[in-house]
Write an enzyme that holds these catalytic residues in place. Sequence first.
Site, PDB file in Angstrom:
ATOM      1  N   LYS A 196      -8.731   9.651  10.297  1.00 53.05           N
ATOM      2  CA  LYS A 196     -10.142   9.548   9.901  1.00 53.05           C
ATOM      3  C   LYS A 196     -10.984  10.144  11.031  1.00 53.05           C
ATOM      4  O   LYS A 196     -10.803   9.769  12.195  1.00 53.05           O
ATOM      5  CB  LYS A 196     -10.531   8.082   9.715  1.00 53.05           C
TER       6      LYS A 196
ATOM      7  N   ASP B 129      -8.506  12.176   6.222  1.00 54.25           N
ATOM      8  CA  ASP B 129      -8.987  11.264   5.171  1.00 54.25           C
ATOM      9  C   ASP B 129     -10.452  11.573   4.890  1.00 54.25           C
ATOM     10  O   ASP B 129     -11.156  12.101   5.748  1.00 54.25           O
ATOM     11  CB  ASP B 129      -8.941   9.808   5.667  1.00 54.25           C
TER      12      ASP B 129
ATOM     13  N   ARG C 152      -5.822  16.858  -0.956  1.00 52.21           N
ATOM     14  CA  ARG C 152      -5.246  15.634  -1.520  1.00 52.21           C
ATOM     15  C   ARG C 152      -6.348  14.998  -2.371  1.00 52.21           C
ATOM     16  O   ARG C 152      -7.378  14.583  -1.850  1.00 52.21           O
ATOM     17  CB  ARG C 152      -4.852  14.705  -0.380  1.00 52.21           C
TER      18      ARG C 152
ATOM     19  N   LYS D 114      -9.218   9.152  -6.263  1.00 50.47           N
ATOM     20  CA  LYS D 114     -10.411   8.752  -7.023  1.00 50.47           C
ATOM     21  C   LYS D 114     -11.575   8.413  -6.099  1.00 50.47           C
ATOM     22  O   LYS D 114     -12.716   8.715  -6.403  1.00 50.47           O
ATOM     23  CB  LYS D 114     -10.079   7.544  -7.907  1.00 50.47           C
ATOM     24  N   GLY D 115     -11.301   7.749  -4.961  1.00 45.33           N
ATOM     25  CA  GLY D 115     -12.381   7.362  -4.034  1.00 45.33           C
ATOM     26  C   GLY D 115     -12.434   5.853  -3.914  1.00 45.33           C
ATOM     27  O   GLY D 115     -12.356   5.149  -4.924  1.00 45.33           O
ATOM     28  N   ALA D 116     -12.582   5.352  -2.680  1.00 51.89           N
ATOM     29  CA  ALA D 116     -12.391   3.922  -2.436  1.00 51.89           C
ATOM     30  C   ALA D 116     -13.622   3.205  -1.875  1.00 51.89           C
ATOM     31  O   ALA D 116     -13.546   2.029  -1.556  1.00 51.89           O
ATOM     32  CB  ALA D 116     -11.219   3.735  -1.473  1.00 51.89           C
TER      33      ALA D 116
ATOM     34  N   HIS E 191      -2.172   6.193  -8.486  1.00 49.61           N
ATOM     35  CA  HIS E 191      -1.127   5.345  -9.079  1.00 49.61           C
ATOM     36  C   HIS E 191      -1.354   5.218 -10.567  1.00 49.61           C
ATOM     37  O   HIS E 191      -0.679   4.448 -11.231  1.00 49.61           O
ATOM     38  CB  HIS E 191      -1.165   3.941  -8.461  1.00 49.61           C
TER      39      HIS E 191
ATOM     40  N   ARG F 193     -10.551  -2.945   0.490  1.00 49.54           N
ATOM     41  CA  ARG F 193     -10.638  -1.833  -0.468  1.00 49.54           C
ATOM     42  C   ARG F 193      -9.447  -1.852  -1.416  1.00 49.54           C
ATOM     43  O   ARG F 193      -9.565  -1.517  -2.587  1.00 49.54           O
ATOM     44  CB  ARG F 193     -10.753  -0.487   0.267  1.00 49.54           C
ATOM     45  N   ARG F 194      -8.276  -2.248  -0.904  1.00 52.13           N
ATOM     46  CA  ARG F 194      -7.078  -2.348  -1.783  1.00 52.13           C
ATOM     47  C   ARG F 194      -7.289  -3.456  -2.820  1.00 52.13           C
ATOM     48  O   ARG F 194      -6.915  -3.319  -3.973  1.00 52.13           O
ATOM     49  CB  ARG F 194      -5.809  -2.656  -0.977  1.00 52.13           C
TER      50      ARG F 194
HETATM   51  C1  LIG Z   1      -2.074   8.982  -0.807  1.00 52.78           C
HETATM   52  C2  LIG Z   1      -3.440   8.379  -0.943  1.00 52.78           C
HETATM   53  C3  LIG Z   1      -4.418   8.687  -0.017  1.00 52.78           C
HETATM   54  C4  LIG Z   1      -5.696   8.154  -0.132  1.00 52.78           C
HETATM   55  N1  LIG Z   1      -6.689   8.533   0.742  1.00 52.78           N
HETATM   56  C5  LIG Z   1      -7.967   8.156   0.501  1.00 52.78           C
HETATM   57  C6  LIG Z   1      -9.028   8.680   1.289  1.00 52.78           C
HETATM   58  O1  LIG Z   1      -8.841   9.441   2.252  1.00 52.78           O
HETATM   59  N2  LIG Z   1     -10.312   8.304   0.957  1.00 52.78           N
HETATM   60  C7  LIG Z   1     -10.586   7.461  -0.101  1.00 52.78           C
HETATM   61  O2  LIG Z   1     -11.765   7.198  -0.387  1.00 52.78           O
HETATM   62  N3  LIG Z   1      -9.581   6.914  -0.828  1.00 52.78           N
HETATM   63  C8  LIG Z   1      -8.290   7.244  -0.553  1.00 52.78           C
HETATM   64  N4  LIG Z   1      -7.287   6.722  -1.337  1.00 52.78           N
HETATM   65  C9  LIG Z   1      -7.566   5.595  -2.263  1.00 52.78           C
HETATM   66  C10 LIG Z   1      -8.065   6.100  -3.625  1.00 52.78           C
HETATM   67  O3  LIG Z   1      -9.375   6.609  -3.507  1.00 52.78           O
HETATM   68  C11 LIG Z   1      -8.087   4.960  -4.675  1.00 52.78           C
HETATM   69  O4  LIG Z   1      -8.958   3.964  -4.259  1.00 52.78           O
HETATM   70  C12 LIG Z   1      -6.724   4.354  -4.946  1.00 52.78           C
HETATM   71  O5  LIG Z   1      -5.711   5.313  -4.952  1.00 52.78           O
HETATM   72  C13 LIG Z   1      -6.722   3.642  -6.326  1.00 52.78           C
HETATM   73  O6  LIG Z   1      -6.973   4.562  -7.343  1.00 52.78           O
HETATM   74  P1  LIG Z   1      -5.857   5.059  -8.408  1.00 52.78           P
HETATM   75  O7  LIG Z   1      -5.963   6.531  -8.498  1.00 52.78           O
HETATM   76  O8  LIG Z   1      -4.546   4.511  -8.073  1.00 52.78           O
HETATM   77  O9  LIG Z   1      -6.389   4.537  -9.799  1.00 52.78           O
HETATM   78  P2  LIG Z   1      -6.798   3.106 -10.335  1.00 52.78           P
HETATM   79  O10 LIG Z   1      -7.380   3.337 -11.674  1.00 52.78           O
HETATM   80  O11 LIG Z   1      -7.631   2.358  -9.325  1.00 52.78           O
HETATM   81  O12 LIG Z   1      -5.417   2.352 -10.465  1.00 52.78           O
HETATM   82  C14 LIG Z   1      -4.452   2.737 -11.443  1.00 52.78           C
HETATM   83  C15 LIG Z   1      -3.360   1.687 -11.476  1.00 52.78           C
HETATM   84  O13 LIG Z   1      -2.647   1.708 -10.238  1.00 52.78           O
HETATM   85  C16 LIG Z   1      -2.350   0.394  -9.801  1.00 52.78           C
HETATM   86  N5  LIG Z   1      -3.113   0.112  -8.560  1.00 52.78           N
HETATM   87  C17 LIG Z   1      -4.079   0.888  -8.008  1.00 52.78           C
HETATM   88  N6  LIG Z   1      -4.529   0.332  -6.859  1.00 52.78           N
HETATM   89  C18 LIG Z   1      -3.836  -0.818  -6.722  1.00 52.78           C
HETATM   90  C19 LIG Z   1      -3.843  -1.843  -5.741  1.00 52.78           C
HETATM   91  N7  LIG Z   1      -4.646  -1.797  -4.670  1.00 52.78           N
HETATM   92  N8  LIG Z   1      -2.977  -2.875  -5.906  1.00 52.78           N
HETATM   93  C20 LIG Z   1      -2.137  -2.940  -6.953  1.00 52.78           C
HETATM   94  N9  LIG Z   1      -2.093  -2.002  -7.912  1.00 52.78           N
HETATM   95  C21 LIG Z   1      -2.923  -0.958  -7.798  1.00 52.78           C
HETATM   96  C22 LIG Z   1      -2.765  -0.517 -10.922  1.00 52.78           C
HETATM   97  O14 LIG Z   1      -1.658  -0.661 -11.803  1.00 52.78           O
HETATM   98  C23 LIG Z   1      -3.886   0.249 -11.592  1.00 52.78           C
HETATM   99  O15 LIG Z   1      -4.085  -0.102 -12.926  1.00 52.78           O
HETATM  100  C24 LIG Z   1      -5.996   7.244  -1.212  1.00 52.78           C
HETATM  101  C25 LIG Z   1      -5.005   6.936  -2.140  1.00 52.78           C
HETATM  102  C26 LIG Z   1      -3.746   7.494  -2.035  1.00 52.78           C
HETATM  103  C27 LIG Z   1      -2.705   7.164  -3.072  1.00 52.78           C
END
Ligand SMILES: Cc1cc2nc3c(=O)[nH]c(=O)nc-3n(C[C@H](O)[C@H](O)[C@H](O)COP(=O)(O)OP(=O)(O)OC[C@H]3O[C@@H](n4cnc5c(N)ncnc54)[C@H](O)[C@@H]3O)c2cc1C
Length: 307
Positions: A95, A129, A179, A182-184, A227, A288-289
């Site tokens: 970061k 990131d 990479r 979606k955004g956290a 995911h 955030r998780r």
């Molecule tokens: C490799 C990687 C790098 C990342 N880097 C960044 C970054 O630099 N900046 C940033 O803003 N965000 C980052 N993120 C986080 C990202 O923005 C999302 O917040 C996160 O990936 C959840 O979104 P999703 O695409 O999995 O979809 P979602 O719609 O949120 O989730 C889809 C499904 O995945 C599963 N799931 C998702 N999250 C969880 C959880 N916490 N616990 C349990 N099950 C879950 C559930 O089954 C859910 O229904 C990163 C994520 C990944 C995978």
Amino acid sequence: MNIVRALLLKGSESRWLRERGTKYRFVRRATSRFMPGETLDDALAASKALGVGTVLTHLGENLKSPDEALEVTRHYLNVLERVRASGLDVEVSVKLTQLGLDFSQELGEKNLLTLAERARSHGKWLWVDIESTAYTDATIEVYRRARAAFPTVGLCLQAYLYRTAADMESLIAMGAGIRLVKGAYREPPDKAFPKKSDVDENYFRLAKTLLSPETRAKSVRAIFGTHDPVLIGRIEAAARSLGLSPTDVEFQMLYGIRRQEQLRLAAQGYRFRVLISYGAAWFPWYMRRLAERPANVLFVLKNLVGR
Ligand SMILES: Cc1cc2nc3c(=O)[nH]c(=O)nc-3n(C[C@H](O)[C@H](O)[C@H](O)COP(=O)(O)OP(=O)(O)OC[C@H]3O[C@@H](n4cnc5c(N)ncnc54)[C@H](O)[C@@H]3O)c2cc1C
């Protein structure tokens, strides 16, 4: 935005909660689902045990002085050294705020370039990131200069932001590593799609751009960090319809989330990595998780009574 998600994201920014929450053993216990431990040794041991490529990132506090940014940079130099010695397939993601961006853009950039140069000399990619929108402009600007100097530096982009389509287009033109996630963070509706279905649709639109022959012709390394089973299915189908094989497509997921799907993607021959976070400053990251899946709060509560 869903109210529980909004509360959890607000909680992730609270110093009061951070100072108290991290003291409770049941909270610490619950985090073990998402991180193998607080030390680099824990992260390397997990990389070895997983048997797939990983990306390591160290979770840090807000920095109090430029010297701390130098300490973080030294930490990552040591990570790169340890990775080389281990022979493991590990990349690193950082970061810019941890490298000093809040003190000056020059400091963040200088430290990033130091790490990018070392990573390249080890034949490794270095990832940046993307944080909240307060940092988007500066992060992209610093990234552009790092990419101009080193072809093996990649940047994360967030599909929930309206601006990302335009940012991505200009980064593709320079052959960036991207990479897509979606955004956290907690973002206002004038910057980010408030509705999840719109974020998902924008993600897929951007994913199609990343898979397109025009993007591939620019030697872009594209990674789908998600995911989401529906999105992953749509990306797999889109890739197939373009005649791409699994080895042309790369996915990444976070440690501990949807492990069966992680195994499936790796077994089907997709390029695949797990992102492992480690470090003592895990509270905002952990919140955030929880916000990504508010049902995780039940998991924390179970730890309060369980074991
Ligand atoms: C490799 C990687 C790098 C990342 N880097 C960044 C970054 O630099 N900046 C940033 O803003 N965000 C980052 N993120 C986080 C990202 O923005 C999302 O917040 C996160 O990936 C959840 O979104 P999703 O695409 O999995 O979809 P979602 O719609 O949120 O989730 C889809 C499904 O995945 C599963 N799931 C998702 N999250 C969880 C959880 N916490 N616990 C349990 N099950 C879950 C559930 O089954 C859910 O229904 C990163 C994520 C990944 C995978």
